[in-house]
Design an enzyme around this catalytic site. Structure first.
Site, mmCIF file in Angstrom:
data_model
loop_
_atom_site.group_PDB
_atom_site.id
_atom_site.type_symbol
_atom_site.label_atom_id
_atom_site.label_comp_id
_atom_site.label_asym_id
_atom_site.label_seq_id
_atom_site.Cartn_x
_atom_site.Cartn_y
_atom_site.Cartn_z
ATOM 1 C CB SER A 36 -12.569 4.119 6.877
ATOM 2 O OG SER A 36 -11.628 3.070 6.966
ATOM 3 C CG HIS A 46 -6.214 4.815 -1.942
ATOM 4 N ND1 HIS A 46 -5.103 4.434 -1.238
ATOM 5 C CD2 HIS A 46 -6.115 4.205 -3.148
ATOM 6 C CE1 HIS A 46 -4.356 3.640 -1.985
ATOM 7 N NE2 HIS A 46 -4.949 3.483 -3.165
ATOM 8 N N GLY A 47 -9.108 5.744 1.027
ATOM 9 C CA GLY A 47 -9.814 6.540 2.026
ATOM 10 C C GLY A 47 -11.294 6.192 2.115
ATOM 11 C CG HIS A 102 -5.466 8.141 3.257
ATOM 12 N ND1 HIS A 102 -4.799 8.799 2.254
ATOM 13 C CD2 HIS A 102 -5.643 6.872 2.824
ATOM 14 C CE1 HIS A 102 -4.573 7.947 1.255
ATOM 15 N NE2 HIS A 102 -5.078 6.772 1.573
ATOM 16 N N GLY A 103 -7.992 8.559 6.883
ATOM 17 C CA GLY A 103 -8.211 8.863 8.292
ATOM 18 C C GLY A 103 -9.680 8.965 8.671
ATOM 19 C CG ASN A 111 -7.311 1.009 -0.627
ATOM 20 O OD1 ASN A 111 -7.636 0.091 -1.357
ATOM 21 N ND2 ASN A 111 -6.137 1.617 -0.716
ATOM 22 C CG ASP A 142 -1.967 1.002 1.298
ATOM 23 O OD1 ASP A 142 -2.417 1.408 0.217
ATOM 24 O OD2 ASP A 142 -2.395 1.376 2.407
ATOM 25 C CG HIS A 143 -0.453 4.865 0.097
ATOM 26 N ND1 HIS A 143 -0.856 5.801 -0.834
ATOM 27 C CD2 HIS A 143 -1.575 4.511 0.783
ATOM 28 C CE1 HIS A 143 -2.155 6.015 -0.690
ATOM 29 N NE2 HIS A 143 -2.618 5.233 0.265
ATOM 30 N NE ARG A 187 -4.691 2.535 11.224
ATOM 31 C CZ ARG A 187 -3.636 3.267 10.956
ATOM 32 N NH1 ARG A 187 -3.462 4.399 11.578
ATOM 33 N NH2 ARG A 187 -2.752 2.873 10.072
HETATM 34 P P1 13P Z 1 -9.023 4.878 5.326
HETATM 35 O O1 13P Z 1 -8.140 5.818 6.085
HETATM 36 O O2 13P Z 1 -10.295 5.524 4.918
HETATM 37 O O3 13P Z 1 -9.258 3.600 6.034
HETATM 38 O O4 13P Z 1 -8.261 4.538 3.945
HETATM 39 C C1 13P Z 1 -7.268 3.543 3.910
HETATM 40 C C2 13P Z 1 -6.461 3.598 2.665
HETATM 41 O O5 13P Z 1 -6.786 4.250 1.697
HETATM 42 C C3 13P Z 1 -5.245 2.779 2.646
HETATM 43 O O6 13P Z 1 -4.512 2.970 1.480
HETATM 44 O O1 G3H Z 2 -3.141 5.110 3.573
HETATM 45 C C1 G3H Z 2 -2.644 4.789 4.635
HETATM 46 C C2 G3H Z 2 -3.078 3.560 5.330
HETATM 47 O O2 G3H Z 2 -4.183 3.817 6.159
HETATM 48 C C3 G3H Z 2 -1.939 2.934 6.069
HETATM 49 O O3 G3H Z 2 -1.628 3.628 7.232
HETATM 50 O O4 G3H Z 2 0.807 4.056 6.931
HETATM 51 O O5 G3H Z 2 -0.258 4.251 9.179
HETATM 52 O O6 G3H Z 2 0.071 2.010 8.114
HETATM 53 P P1 G3H Z 2 -0.160 3.478 7.903
HETATM 54 ZN ZN ZN Z 3 -4.614 4.959 0.704
#
Ligand code: 13P
Ligand code: G3H
Ligand code: ZN
Length: 316
Positions: A213, A210-211, A179-180, A253, A81-82, A259
């Site tokens: 949640s 992504h993002g 994200h978050g 994602n 991821d990333h 969490r």
């Molecule tokens: P969330 O922060 O919305 O869970 O997104 C996760 C993500 O995009 C991981 O790459």
């Molecule tokens: O996009 C980021 C993901 O939520 C992963 O988070 O880098 O803290 O493991 P992390």
């Molecule tokens: Zn992401």
């Protein structure tokens, strides 16, 4: 069975989305596999650079290998991821990852193209899929914080040019998520108009959200009632997952929500058992609660119940 994300996307495209869940430890891994099997869904395990550093990258690899022996029915991809370019090469050469994400979205377009193209060449030589990113999400990802004002949606015409020039297998698009746990101020809103334009110009091409949640408000309320302080958080409406899937999003994602499950379980457990100092009882509750969460998400994504059809289509 470990497969590539490209194999998963071929089966899912236009019908449902595959949940891509971040893991960092054994408890998350157990919950993820249990939930996926309970819901009979394929899935993607995502490992961030931070997760690889948390204990040791070999530890995570061994945990996932063990899980695939414990749950032989599971069909999943192992995805970085990333990733930056160097980490992508490490994962491509590890013999373990079946998919990597090269995230050069913070670089100018031509630089993003050049970096992504190099990673695609290295990955495809080993049969590994590549996700790239164009546009910029707000929020924090790895150690990069993007202020809301600097977040920018993916340009559909640029997206088509980018895919043609790089040969990537899927594209993470910025469509208004971040994200978050604090994604929106006021109204939740995804730019489906942008997705529609990308789909029209890149028909059949797998897109990634992504993002994603949902930051369940009942979860947040329980966390805050047990001593947490995460007021004002807001996530993606889960009823948007399937409409996104029909518009070409094949990978959704989800990390933050996992969490939140962890935080709720542990805050409530230690609030209710102040004399406890064994981590296993709350750990066991977390595994079960995370499994339930995963299964519920797979239902909303439409991936639940797809396992046997996918297996048949893979000829396994
Ligand atoms: P969330 O922060 O919305 O869970 O997104 C996760 C993500 O995009 C991981 O790459
Ligand atoms: O996009 C980021 C993901 O939520 C992963 O988070 O880098 O803290 O493991 P992390
Ligand atoms: Zn992401």
């Amino acid at each position: 069975m470990i497969v590539t994300t490209a194999q998963l996307f071929k089966h899912a495209y236009g019908k449902y989305a595959i949940g891509a869940y971040n893991i960092n430890n054994a408890e998350q891994t157990m919950g993820l596999f249990k939930g996926a099997i309970a819901s009979q869904a394929p899935f993607i395990i995502q490992i961030s650079k931070g997760a690889r550093k948390y204990t040791d990258k070999r530890m995570l690899e061994a945990i996932i290998r063990a899980a695939s022996v414990i749950f032989p029915e599971a069909i999943f991809a192992v995805h970085l991821d990333h990733g930056d370019e160097e980490t992508c090469y490490e994962c491509i050469n590890s013999g373990f990852f079946s998919s990597v994400m090269i995230d050069a979205s913070h670089d100018p377009f031509d630089e993003n193209v050049a970096i992504t193209k190099r990673v695609v060449t290295a990955a495809h030589a080993k049969g590994i899929s590549v996700e790239a990113e164009l546009g910029m999400l707000g929020g924090v990802e790895e150690d990069i914080k993007v202020e809301e004002g600097n977040a920018c949606l993916t340009d559909p015409v640029e997206a088509a040019d980018f895919v043609k020039k790089t040969g990537c297998d899927s594209l993470a698009c910025a469509i208004g998520t971040s994200h978050g746990a604090f994604k929106f101020k006021g109204k939740q809103s995804l730019h489906f108009d942008v997705l529609d334009k990308i789909k029209a110009i890149l028909p059949g091409f797998p897109l990634v959200m992504h993002g994603s949640s949902s930051v369940p408000q009942d979860e947040v309320a329980r966390i805050n009632a047990a001593g947490g302080k995460i007021a004002g958080s807001m996530g993606v409406d889960v009823n948007e997952y399937l409409p996104a899937a029909t518009r070409g999003v094949t990978k959704v994602n989800i990390d933050t929500d996992g969490r939140l499950v962890w935080t709720r379980v542990h805050r409530e457990y230690f609030r209710d058992h102040p004399g406890e100092f064994d981590f296993r009882p709350p750990g066991k509750i977390f595994i079960e609660e995370y499994a339930k969460f995963i299964a519920s998400r797979n239902v909303l994504l439409g991936s639940a119940g797809q396992l046997s059809d996918l297996r048949a289509s893979l000829g396994k």
